[in-house]
Design an enzyme around this catalytic site. Structure first.
Site, short mmCIF file in Angstrom:
data_model
loop_
_atom_site.label_atom_id
_atom_site.label_comp_id
_atom_site.label_asym_id
_atom_site.label_seq_id
_atom_site.Cartn_x
_atom_site.Cartn_y
_atom_site.Cartn_z
N LYS A 205 0.86 -1.18 0.00
CA LYS A 205 0.00 0.00 0.00
C LYS A 205 0.89 1.23 0.00
O LYS A 205 2.05 1.15 0.43
CB LYS A 205 -0.84 -0.01 1.29
CG LYS A 205 -2.10 0.82 1.21
CD LYS A 205 -3.27 0.03 0.66
CE LYS A 205 -4.52 0.86 0.57
NZ LYS A 205 -5.67 0.15 0.05
N TYR B 94 -25.38 0.02 -4.03
CA TYR B 94 -26.53 0.08 -4.94
C TYR B 94 -26.58 -1.16 -5.85
O TYR B 94 -27.63 -1.77 -6.04
CB TYR B 94 -26.52 1.36 -5.79
CG TYR B 94 -27.89 1.66 -6.35
CD1 TYR B 94 -28.74 2.54 -5.70
CD2 TYR B 94 -28.35 1.03 -7.50
CE1 TYR B 94 -30.01 2.80 -6.17
CE2 TYR B 94 -29.62 1.27 -7.99
CZ TYR B 94 -30.45 2.15 -7.33
OH TYR B 94 -31.72 2.40 -7.80
N GLY C 258 -23.99 3.38 -2.30
CA GLY C 258 -23.01 4.01 -3.18
C GLY C 258 -22.69 3.09 -4.34
O GLY C 258 -23.52 2.26 -4.75
P1 NAD Z 1 -19.24 5.12 -2.13
O1 NAD Z 1 -18.60 6.35 -1.57
O2 NAD Z 1 -19.60 5.09 -3.56
O3 NAD Z 1 -20.58 4.80 -1.31
C1 NAD Z 1 -20.74 4.99 0.06
C2 NAD Z 1 -22.21 5.33 0.29
O4 NAD Z 1 -22.43 5.36 1.69
C3 NAD Z 1 -22.59 6.71 -0.26
O5 NAD Z 1 -23.80 6.61 -1.00
C4 NAD Z 1 -22.79 7.56 1.01
O6 NAD Z 1 -23.73 8.57 0.83
C5 NAD Z 1 -23.23 6.50 1.98
N1 NAD Z 1 -23.05 6.86 3.40
C6 NAD Z 1 -22.07 7.60 3.97
N2 NAD Z 1 -22.28 7.69 5.31
C7 NAD Z 1 -23.39 6.98 5.56
C8 NAD Z 1 -24.10 6.68 6.76
N3 NAD Z 1 -23.72 7.14 7.95
N4 NAD Z 1 -25.19 5.88 6.67
C9 NAD Z 1 -25.61 5.40 5.48
N5 NAD Z 1 -24.97 5.66 4.31
C10 NAD Z 1 -23.89 6.44 4.36
O7 NAD Z 1 -18.28 3.92 -1.72
P2 NAD Z 1 -18.23 2.47 -2.38
O8 NAD Z 1 -17.18 2.45 -3.42
O9 NAD Z 1 -19.60 2.00 -2.67
O10 NAD Z 1 -17.63 1.63 -1.14
C11 NAD Z 1 -18.43 1.30 -0.03
C12 NAD Z 1 -17.60 0.58 1.02
O11 NAD Z 1 -17.02 -0.59 0.44
C13 NAD Z 1 -16.41 1.41 1.54
O12 NAD Z 1 -16.19 1.08 2.88
C14 NAD Z 1 -15.24 0.92 0.71
O13 NAD Z 1 -14.01 1.07 1.38
C15 NAD Z 1 -15.61 -0.56 0.56
N6 NAD Z 1 -15.00 -1.18 -0.64
C16 NAD Z 1 -15.28 -0.69 -1.88
C17 NAD Z 1 -14.70 -1.30 -3.00
C18 NAD Z 1 -14.99 -0.81 -4.39
O14 NAD Z 1 -14.66 -1.52 -5.36
N7 NAD Z 1 -15.61 0.35 -4.57
C19 NAD Z 1 -13.87 -2.42 -2.83
C20 NAD Z 1 -13.63 -2.91 -1.54
C21 NAD Z 1 -14.22 -2.27 -0.45
#
Ligand code: NAD
Length: 378
Positions: A86, A199, A195
């Protein structure tokens, strides 16, 4: 000029046999960064480049040590010939980003001689990876337009849909194991955060007939869910923990499974995308004792790293005996269901909580003494 300083972290509280940690500074470009290679037994270490306004270098070091270690475990259980690494850039992603900064970061990545491969993470984006790629080939998460210039049929791109599919597969494994059901039809699932990943997870669940209870701080996305999905109920931000659901799927923030919420959760399964869902290590055992089956977060959210890994292999060398294409990537992600099952079986056999079982299985893979470095490492 880039200045590199090898760090001796053996006495650091987050040290865990890290192989190499280097601090970089490039004054003209305004770069201050740390690259941490935790383990390369399985292949070059892959992990995102996080940009964050750390208040101290010590905070940045703790974060990068912890995150790089996590990547070793994730890639091992994801069946990737990759190790864990990382990087962190100390800076504000809103105000401090310049192409020169990321080009200097590219020099830093190149300095590691291929032992570290970078990609996007919190605070960095595709276009930053493009700047990094000016000075190193050890970078993935590039814009599709750039990939198309380099390989005929690029696989990869946005990892979130693969993460969502993997979470769905892991969630199904947990449902099969705990509730003895082959489908989520008729089950109630609470999804926190709609998110990029949450979704898409809702779409999979909805299609198979689950009833959804969803929360998000973004009202627009909740309206979209009500308009597009069949069986969805919007609940308050704090009410999500009290819902009488079968599955709780945290897809927003880390540490939502903690001393306060564990008392309130009514689910029998926890399976979601968020990283570091358990606030403390002890919560793994507490969930186990309460009979709540936890699908380890880093295992079921590994579809994204698979996607990034495939992109890197396509740009360098294919370590697999099959073609790197979308179908094979999707099949690889679908394997998360079997791996998650294996973790539950191992946990049951050894009387362990599932998070601990996942860690042990990962260690069996990356610490195995007869491991040979894979083709991807050369
Ligand atoms: P994102 O930012 O697109 O979505 C996060 C969503 O959570 C947003 O819609 C936001 O409005 C909502 N949110 C924030 N605070 C909130 C609360 N208190 N209550 C309810 N909703 C709330 O992020 P993402 O890419 O969808 O990732 C989501 C999680 O998965 C993160 O923890 C990320 O580290 C993890 N993750 C993502 C990926 C990836 O490929 N995107 C891979 C591994 C892990």
């Amino acid at each position: 000029m880039l200045v590199a300083k090898e760090l001796d972290v053996k006495n650091h509280e987050s040290y865990h046999n890290h192989e190499r940690v280097v601090y970089f500074e490039h004054e003209a470009a305004g770069l201050k960064a740390i690259i941490s290679v935790h383990n390369t037994n399985l292949g070059p270490s892959l992990g995102g480049c996080r940009m964050y306004p750390y208040e101290t270098e010590e905070q940045a070091l703790t974060d990068v040590l912890r995150l790089s270690r996590g990547m070793t475990y994730k890639s091992a259980l994801a069946g990737l010939p990759l190790g864990g690494g990382k990087s962190v850039i100390i800076g504000n992603p809103r105000t401090d980003k310049t192409p020169a900064l990321f080009e200097a970061m590219g020099e830093a990545v190149e300095y590691m001689g291929g032992s570290y491969v970078t990609a996007e993470d919190v605070g960095t984006a595709e276009e930053n990876m493009e700047s990094i790629s000016k000075n190193t080939k050890f970078v993935a998460g590039l814009p599709l337009s750039v990939l198309q210039q380099r390989v005929p049929n690029p696989v990869g791109g946005n990892p979130s849909p693969y993460t969502a599919f993997g979470v769905f597969c892991g969630l199904k494994a947990a449902v099969k194991y705990r509730l003895k059901k082959d489908t989520v039809a008729g089950l109630k699932v609470g999804v926190q955060g709609l998110g990029s990943v949450g979704y898409d997870l809702c779409r999979f669940l909805d299609e198979e007939g689950a009833t959804l209870f969803v929360s998000d701080i973004n009202k627009d996305v909740l309206e979209q869910a009500k308009a597009e999905l069949k069986n969805v109920h919007v609940v308050g931000l704090d009410d999500i923990y009290d819902m009488p659901v079968d599955v709780y799927a945290p897809c927003a923030l880390g540490a939502t499974v903690n001393d306060q919420t564990i008392e309130r959760l009514k689910c029998s399964v926890i399976a979601g995308a968020a990283n570091n869902q358990l606030h403390l290590r002890k919560h793994d055992q507490i969930l186990h004792d309460k009979g709540i089956l936890y699908a380890p977060d880093y295992v079921i959210n590994s579809g994204g790293v698979m996607c990034v890994g495939y992109e890197f292999f396509q740009l360098t060398k294919n370590p697999f005996s099959y073609e790197l294409n979308e179908t094979n990537l999707k099949n690889h992600v679908a394997e998360i269901e079997n791996v998650t099952m294996k973790i539950f079986d191992y946990a049951h056999k050894h009387g362990l909580p599932s998070g601990e079982a996942a860690d042990r299985l990962a260690e069996e893979i990356f610490l195995s003494p007869d491991l040979i470095k894979t083709a991807a490492n050369s």
